[in-house]
Design an enzyme around this catalytic site. Sequence first.
Site, PDB file in Angstrom:
ATOM      1  N   HIS A   1      32.685  20.187  -1.884  1.00 26.73           N
ATOM      2  CA  HIS A   1      32.939  18.750  -2.065  1.00 26.73           C
ATOM      3  C   HIS A   1      32.952  18.413  -3.555  1.00 26.73           C
ATOM      4  O   HIS A   1      31.928  18.089  -4.144  1.00 26.73           O
ATOM      5  CB  HIS A   1      31.895  17.909  -1.322  1.00 26.73           C
TER       6      HIS A   1
ATOM      7  N   HIS B   1      35.753  16.444  -6.444  1.00 24.94           N
ATOM      8  CA  HIS B   1      37.021  15.716  -6.589  1.00 24.94           C
ATOM      9  C   HIS B   1      37.733  16.151  -7.859  1.00 24.94           C
ATOM     10  O   HIS B   1      37.142  16.115  -8.940  1.00 24.94           O
ATOM     11  CB  HIS B   1      36.767  14.210  -6.632  1.00 24.94           C
TER      12      HIS B   1
ATOM     13  N   GLU C   1      28.284   7.091   3.647  1.00 18.28           N
ATOM     14  CA  GLU C   1      27.844   7.049   2.251  1.00 18.28           C
ATOM     15  C   GLU C   1      27.506   5.600   1.912  1.00 18.28           C
ATOM     16  O   GLU C   1      26.386   5.297   1.520  1.00 18.28           O
ATOM     17  CB  GLU C   1      28.939   7.597   1.321  1.00 18.28           C
TER      18      GLU C   1
HETATM   19 ZN    ZN Z   1      33.353  12.524  -2.549  1.00 16.18          ZN
END
Ligand code: ZN
Length: 360
Positions: A24, A26, A212
């Site tokens: 994970h 970006h 989240e």
């Molecule tokens: Zn993320």
Amino acid sequence: MTDAESIDPTLESFIRRMPKAEIHLHLEGSVRPATLLELARRNGVAPPAPDEAGLREFFRFRDFPHFIEVYIAVCSCLRTPDDFATIVREVGEDAAAQNIRYLEIHFNPETNVRKRGLDFHQMLAGMNRGRAEARDRWGVEMRWIADGVRDSETSPWSVTQTVDWIASLSPGDGVVALGLGGNEVGYPPTPFARDFARARAAGLHTVAHAGETTGPQTICDSLDLLGVERIGHGVRAADNPDLVARLARDRVPLELCPTSNVCTGVVPDFAAHPFRAFDEAGIPVTVNSDDPPLFGTTLTDEFLVLARCWGYDADGIQRIALNAVDVAFLPPDERAAMRSAFEAEFGELRQELGLPAAPA
Ligand SMILES: [Zn+2]
């Protein structure tokens, strides 16, 4: 941040040198400040700060609106396929410095293409030039997760367009999954169900950021309506014991990003983070850095948090590191080969550091 305890030097060496996989991260959130300046100059874009020190300051997380501002500023400097080759190569170099051997990297094709006038296939070709260089120079393997943006101006078409692009690629292009990113608040999963079904039918893996910034329901809906295999973050599952039990029973992996969660206020501090509780409940948890320069972290730093804040020893750290291999979006034979290579390297490292062999 609570980080009182120092770490045993042997454990710290173990963490720094051990083989790692990260699932994970970006791409647009991994650009080095110095590189952003160079790309801005190359493309005739005004950088958000005039020098590297200023950019480091600009990058430092303040609040969510500022975070989005930073993200947009970074994306505005990415104009050509070569820019993408550059940033991917550097992600590979930064990974190699931490002995990260495998990465699954989220990127946002639809917004980059629409706002920058890029061609999707040329952009991906640039990314794959960087990927090939990272593999050749440092032995770092990468795969792509193409994220649709749930709160894009073009939502839900952003996800539809993303699937249109990635459903017909070949394995060599490196895109292994459809993801879902963007602001969860006000954008529940329902409108994206059809596109996630199309992605699965095309043989792609699926994952969604969920739980989240919104509660456990988004995690349930992502599993039930989108059929995702993994959950990005999923921290708010902690609010629902039934959901924790379900994630453990169904072996649903969570891509946890502790420093990111503390920075964005998802949890007040590391002591309040449910990482260890999820692990002890039997959920396959992984640790990740999300957007390293924006949160002032690295994957190595995240593993140090496990040791410093939650009392993980070498056995626990190794187990968590191997979780990322076990839940990687790779064919079973490639996953098994990577696990064997990791286990062999772990064995050698433990011997060198005088640590007993890991429990079977
Ligand atoms: Zn993320």
